[in-house]
Design a protein around this motif. Structure first.
Motif, PDB file in Angstrom:
ATOM      1  N   MET A 167       0.826  -1.211   0.000  1.00  0.00           N
ATOM      2  CA  MET A 167       0.000   0.000   0.000  1.00  0.00           C
ATOM      3  C   MET A 167       0.860   1.261   0.000  1.00  0.00           C
ATOM      4  N   ARG A 168       1.671   1.414  -1.031  1.00  0.00           N
ATOM      5  CA  ARG A 168       2.539   2.578  -1.154  1.00  0.00           C
ATOM      6  C   ARG A 168       1.845   3.673  -1.966  1.00  0.00           C
ATOM      7  N   PRO A 169       2.208   4.949  -1.720  1.00  0.00           N
ATOM      8  CA  PRO A 169       1.683   6.032  -2.564  1.00  0.00           C
ATOM      9  C   PRO A 169       2.116   5.835  -4.023  1.00  0.00           C
ATOM     10  N   VAL A 170       1.301   6.316  -4.929  1.00  0.00           N
ATOM     11  CA  VAL A 170       1.517   6.030  -6.347  1.00  0.00           C
ATOM     12  C   VAL A 170       2.870   6.536  -6.849  1.00  0.00           C
ATOM     13  N   LEU A 171       3.303   7.708  -6.415  1.00  0.00           N
ATOM     14  CA  LEU A 171       4.558   8.255  -6.924  1.00  0.00           C
ATOM     15  C   LEU A 171       5.783   7.603  -6.300  1.00  0.00           C
ATOM     16  N   GLU A 172       5.563   6.782  -5.271  1.00  0.00           N
ATOM     17  CA  GLU A 172       6.658   6.033  -4.660  1.00  0.00           C
ATOM     18  C   GLU A 172       6.679   4.574  -5.096  1.00  0.00           C
ATOM     19  N   THR A 173       5.740   4.185  -5.943  1.00  0.00           N
ATOM     20  CA  THR A 173       5.589   2.785  -6.333  1.00  0.00           C
ATOM     21  C   THR A 173       6.390   2.488  -7.594  1.00  0.00           C
ATOM     22  N   THR A 174       7.225   1.467  -7.503  1.00  0.00           N
ATOM     23  CA  THR A 174       8.003   1.027  -8.666  1.00  0.00           C
ATOM     24  C   THR A 174       7.370  -0.232  -9.248  1.00  0.00           C
ATOM     25  N   GLU A 175       7.875  -0.644 -10.397  1.00  0.00           N
ATOM     26  CA  GLU A 175       7.351  -1.869 -11.000  1.00  0.00           C
ATOM     27  C   GLU A 175       7.593  -3.069 -10.085  1.00  0.00           C
ATOM     28  N   ALA A 176       8.728  -3.071  -9.372  1.00  0.00           N
ATOM     29  CA  ALA A 176       9.019  -4.185  -8.468  1.00  0.00           C
ATOM     30  C   ALA A 176       8.010  -4.246  -7.316  1.00  0.00           C
ATOM     31  N   ASP A 177       7.492  -3.085  -6.910  1.00  0.00           N
ATOM     32  CA  ASP A 177       6.534  -3.047  -5.813  1.00  0.00           C
ATOM     33  C   ASP A 177       5.195  -3.692  -6.174  1.00  0.00           C
ATOM     34  N   LEU A 178       4.940  -3.859  -7.467  1.00  0.00           N
ATOM     35  CA  LEU A 178       3.669  -4.441  -7.901  1.00  0.00           C
ATOM     36  C   LEU A 178       3.714  -5.958  -8.026  1.00  0.00           C
ATOM     37  N   VAL A 179       4.906  -6.529  -7.962  1.00  0.00           N
ATOM     38  CA  VAL A 179       5.013  -7.983  -8.132  1.00  0.00           C
ATOM     39  C   VAL A 179       4.261  -8.711  -7.019  1.00  0.00           C
ATOM     40  N   GLY A 180       4.535  -8.341  -5.782  1.00  0.00           N
ATOM     41  CA  GLY A 180       3.884  -9.002  -4.648  1.00  0.00           C
ATOM     42  C   GLY A 180       2.372  -8.889  -4.681  1.00  0.00           C
ATOM     43  N   PRO A 181       1.826  -7.665  -4.810  1.00  0.00           N
ATOM     44  CA  PRO A 181       0.370  -7.537  -4.850  1.00  0.00           C
ATOM     45  C   PRO A 181      -0.284  -8.335  -5.965  1.00  0.00           C
ATOM     46  N   ILE A 182       0.325  -8.351  -7.152  1.00  0.00           N
ATOM     47  CA  ILE A 182      -0.286  -9.070  -8.270  1.00  0.00           C
ATOM     48  C   ILE A 182      -0.207 -10.578  -8.056  1.00  0.00           C
ATOM     49  N   GLU A 183       0.919 -11.068  -7.556  1.00  0.00           N
ATOM     50  CA  GLU A 183       0.991 -12.498  -7.230  1.00  0.00           C
ATOM     51  C   GLU A 183      -0.052 -12.860  -6.181  1.00  0.00           C
ATOM     52  N   PHE A 184      -0.228 -11.991  -5.211  1.00  0.00           N
ATOM     53  CA  PHE A 184      -1.117 -12.225  -4.066  1.00  0.00           C
ATOM     54  C   PHE A 184      -2.585 -12.219  -4.481  1.00  0.00           C
ATOM     55  N   SER A 185      -2.988 -11.205  -5.236  1.00  0.00           N
ATOM     56  CA  SER A 185      -4.403 -11.009  -5.538  1.00  0.00           C
ATOM     57  C   SER A 185      -4.851 -11.581  -6.877  1.00  0.00           C
ATOM     58  N   VAL A 186      -3.932 -11.707  -7.833  1.00  0.00           N
ATOM     59  CA  VAL A 186      -4.318 -12.194  -9.161  1.00  0.00           C
ATOM     60  C   VAL A 186      -3.858 -13.640  -9.359  1.00  0.00           C
ATOM     61  N   TYR A 187      -2.560 -13.889  -9.279  1.00  0.00           N
ATOM     62  CA  TYR A 187      -2.082 -15.249  -9.504  1.00  0.00           C
ATOM     63  C   TYR A 187      -2.682 -16.222  -8.491  1.00  0.00           C
TER      64      TYR A 187
END
Length: 221
Positions: free
Chosen positions: A93-113
């Protein structure tokens, strides 16, 4: 006896849902990362005369999800209802301007995969018994992205899209897919926000088999 598998089971909403479905004759597979927690929850249910067991896959590891749900089916009975509601980690749950592509790996694995792996494991069994329900439980950022919770906003949007597609694809097979949006804190003092109240709502989604998306209450303006 058929089974409800609750992925993301805890002592709040997860236990409330477990009790609600167990009263209707379901066995309960409690699925979370902490073995002591799910064992304790299962013991509570067994003390009340229900059939229950705990399982501890990593939802970011599809193979472990498949294995856990396979074991639950073997030990408790076929999965008629799957609830996907694991609680995202705070680091998602990071602010959008602090979020990198690497920061999205965990959430997508968690909620989508994780959601895809769980659904694909459960659907063949639902087809075999001729009916079933897939329930996806999300916060408000699934439908209204928040700039301070970027990971969950992006990942929940993907989970929502997948669940909607499942709903459309399975509608003719007596397998209902529903998403419950909860825009408030559970057990925050409001009677309608209690775990028991939300569990009743999820039971109604299973039995009424209505719209895909249900709101526990309207999103704030």
């Amino acid at each position: 006896m058929t089974t409800i598998a609750i992925i993301g089971a805890g002592k709040g909403l997860g236990l409330a849902v477990a009790r609600r479905f167990a009263r209707e004759g379901f066995a309960v597979a409690l699925v979370a990362r902490n073995q002591d927690r799910v064992d304790a929850l299962a013991a509570e249910l067994r003390q009340d005369g229900h059939s229950a067991a705990g399982y501890t896959p990593n939802v970011r590891d599809p193979e472990s999800i498949r294995h856990a749900l396979e074991r639950a089916t073997e030990e408790l009975g076929p999965i008629e209802v799957l609830q996907y509601s694991p609680l995202p980690a705070k680091e998602y749950m990071r602010p959008v301007l602090e979020t990198t592509e690497a920061d999205l790996v965990g959430p997508i694995e968690f909620s989508v995969y994780g959601a895809v792996a769980a659904a694909r494991q459960a659907i063949p069994g639902m087809r075999a018994i001729g009916h079933g329900t897939l329930l996806f439980v999300n916060g408000g950022s699934a439908v209204r992205p928040g700039g301070r919770v970027t990971g969950t906003s992006v990942a929940f949007a993907g989970e929502s899209a997948y669940a909607q597609l499942l709903h459309d694809a399975l509608a003719d097979e007596s397998i209902h897919v529903g998403q419950l949006i909860i825009p408030f804190g559970i057990d925050d003092g409001e009677p309608t926000h209690s775990g028991d109240s939300i569990a009743d709502r999820l039971w109604a989604m299973h039995t009424d088999r209505g719209d895909f998306r249900v709101y526990a209450e309207p999103l704030p303006a």
